[in-house]
Design a protein around this motif. Sequence first.
Motif, mmCIF file in Angstrom:
data_model
loop_
_atom_site.group_PDB
_atom_site.id
_atom_site.type_symbol
_atom_site.label_atom_id
_atom_site.label_comp_id
_atom_site.label_asym_id
_atom_site.label_seq_id
_atom_site.Cartn_x
_atom_site.Cartn_y
_atom_site.Cartn_z
ATOM 1 N N SER A 298 0.819 -1.216 0.000
ATOM 2 C CA SER A 298 0.000 0.000 0.000
ATOM 3 C C SER A 298 0.851 1.265 0.000
ATOM 4 O O SER A 298 0.353 2.355 -0.326
ATOM 5 C CB SER A 298 -0.941 0.013 1.204
ATOM 6 N N LEU A 299 2.138 1.140 0.349
ATOM 7 C CA LEU A 299 2.996 2.319 0.364
ATOM 8 C C LEU A 299 3.242 2.867 -1.037
ATOM 9 O O LEU A 299 3.602 4.043 -1.187
ATOM 10 C CB LEU A 299 4.337 2.005 1.037
ATOM 11 N N GLU A 300 3.055 2.050 -2.068
ATOM 12 C CA GLU A 300 3.205 2.572 -3.430
ATOM 13 C C GLU A 300 2.183 3.668 -3.697
ATOM 14 O O GLU A 300 2.523 4.764 -4.156
ATOM 15 C CB GLU A 300 3.064 1.458 -4.457
ATOM 16 N N GLY A 301 0.911 3.391 -3.401
ATOM 17 C CA GLY A 301 -0.120 4.415 -3.580
ATOM 18 C C GLY A 301 0.034 5.553 -2.603
ATOM 19 O O GLY A 301 -0.164 6.726 -2.955
ATOM 20 N N PHE A 302 0.407 5.238 -1.366
ATOM 21 C CA PHE A 302 0.580 6.252 -0.330
ATOM 22 C C PHE A 302 1.609 7.284 -0.761
ATOM 23 O O PHE A 302 1.340 8.502 -0.747
ATOM 24 C CB PHE A 302 1.001 5.569 0.968
ATOM 25 N N LEU A 303 2.789 6.830 -1.175
ATOM 26 C CA LEU A 303 3.848 7.758 -1.559
ATOM 27 C C LEU A 303 3.546 8.451 -2.878
ATOM 28 O O LEU A 303 3.923 9.615 -3.072
ATOM 29 C CB LEU A 303 5.181 7.023 -1.631
ATOM 30 N N THR A 304 2.882 7.774 -3.780
ATOM 31 C CA THR A 304 2.503 8.403 -5.046
ATOM 32 C C THR A 304 1.609 9.611 -4.798
ATOM 33 O O THR A 304 1.800 10.683 -5.395
ATOM 34 C CB THR A 304 1.803 7.389 -5.966
ATOM 35 N N HIS A 305 0.635 9.457 -3.907
ATOM 36 C CA HIS A 305 -0.249 10.590 -3.580
ATOM 37 C C HIS A 305 0.549 11.717 -2.919
ATOM 38 O O HIS A 305 0.389 12.892 -3.282
ATOM 39 C CB HIS A 305 -1.374 10.134 -2.652
ATOM 40 N N TRP A 306 1.399 11.376 -1.956
ATOM 41 C CA TRP A 306 2.137 12.411 -1.236
ATOM 42 C C TRP A 306 3.119 13.154 -2.132
ATOM 43 O O TRP A 306 3.330 14.357 -1.974
ATOM 44 C CB TRP A 306 2.863 11.796 -0.036
ATOM 45 N N LEU A 307 3.681 12.466 -3.090
ATOM 46 C CA LEU A 307 4.685 13.093 -3.947
ATOM 47 C C LEU A 307 4.082 13.873 -5.111
ATOM 48 O O LEU A 307 4.667 14.874 -5.558
ATOM 49 C CB LEU A 307 5.644 12.035 -4.498
ATOM 50 N N TYR A 308 2.907 13.448 -5.620
ATOM 51 C CA TYR A 308 2.447 13.994 -6.897
ATOM 52 C C TYR A 308 1.078 14.668 -6.864
ATOM 53 O O TYR A 308 0.722 15.346 -7.826
ATOM 54 C CB TYR A 308 2.422 12.879 -7.946
ATOM 55 N N ASP A 309 0.316 14.531 -5.793
ATOM 56 C CA ASP A 309 -1.014 15.144 -5.762
ATOM 57 C C ASP A 309 -0.908 16.664 -5.640
ATOM 58 O O ASP A 309 0.050 17.197 -5.072
ATOM 59 C CB ASP A 309 -1.839 14.608 -4.599
ATOM 60 N N THR A 310 -1.914 17.351 -6.148
ATOM 61 C CA THR A 310 -1.947 18.818 -6.065
ATOM 62 C C THR A 310 -2.640 19.311 -4.797
ATOM 63 O O THR A 310 -2.798 20.506 -4.602
ATOM 64 C CB THR A 310 -2.658 19.409 -7.289
#
Length: 322
Positions: A298-310
Motif C-alpha cells: 500500500s505504500l506505493e499508492g501512499f507515496l505516489t499521492h504524497w509526492l504527486y497530488d496537487t
Amino acid sequence: FASAVQTTRADTIAPVNDTPSDKATWNFHLTAPRGWTPGANGERTGKRPVGDGSKVTWDYELKSPMATELMGISVGRQTELRAKGPHGLALRHLVPSDQVELYRPIVEKTGEQISWMEKQLDAAYPFDVYGMQILKDGYTAAMENQTLSLFGPGWFRDADKNEEYTTTMVHELTHQWFGDSVTPSDWQQAWLNEGPAVYYAARWADEKGYESMEEKMRAAYSELDDVRRTDGPPGRPTELGGFNIYDGAAVVLYALGQETGRHTFDRIMGSWVKRYAHGNASSADFIENAVRVSGDSSLEGFLTHWLYDTENPPMPGHPDWT
C-alpha cells in the motif's frame, strides 16, 4: 575563491557534462601563490613548488564518484584543521587563518554529528574523509560539496550564545548520504536530496530541544497545500530551490514515518542509502525500496499521492491537521 556550483554552474569553470546522472571520480591540481591554501573534495595527496617556488600546486584525490554540482574547490587565506572522527574517519576542516580559535570548537562538533547520523541510518558515513569549509566573507548560504561542506560565516554569528547552528551542520552532513552518495537521476527528483536533509536536521533539533519537530511539520504541512498548486508537488516541482522540495519533501517523509512507525521508517531510509550508495536513483526507486523493505504494497499508492497530488493527503495520526 570558492565554488558553489549547484545546480548547473560547474561547466563555467571546468569542461564537464553537467548533469547529476554522470558521476565520476576526480583529481584536482590547484596552483596558488605561496602563502595561500587551496582546498578541494577528497584527500590531499601532496603539494609541490612550481617554477621559482613562488607558487605551489596542491593535489587532491576523490576516489568515490561525484556529480559535477558537488565540486568544492577554493583558494584562500585558510588553515587546515585535522582530526579523527568515528571509527578513525579522517576529518579535515578549512577555516579563515585569522579566526582559527573562533571556529575550532565549532568544527570539533562534527564527529558527534557523524556518529548521530550513522545511528539514525544504521549506515556508515559513505566517504573516506569529511570536513567543513567556513569562509570569512562573500558567501551567505551553505552547500553540501561532497566531503567538504561549505558555509558562510553568518550561520555561526551567535555561536557563543547557543548551539542551534549545529542544525545547519547536520543538514549539510545529511546530504553526504542523500544527494552526494545517492544522487538523484535528474533534477526533477531533487526532493530526494533536500527532503532528508530538512527531515534529519529537524529530528536533531527536536532531540536537542531547539525546535519541536511535530510543530515544524504541522506548520509545513499547512503551507505545503497551497505550494503544491503554485510551485508543483514535491515530486514534480516547476523549478528548483522551492519550499516544496525542502520542507514540503520533509513533510512527505514525516508522513511516511507516521504511516509505518519509526522502526520501519528508519529501515527504509537506511536501506536506501546502502542500496544505492555511490550511484543514482529516482523517486520510483524510492517508492519501490519502501515497499520492498516494509513488505507493505500500500505504500506505493501512499507515496505516489504524497509526492504527486496537487492537494495534501490527510496526515496519518493527525486528523486535526489542515
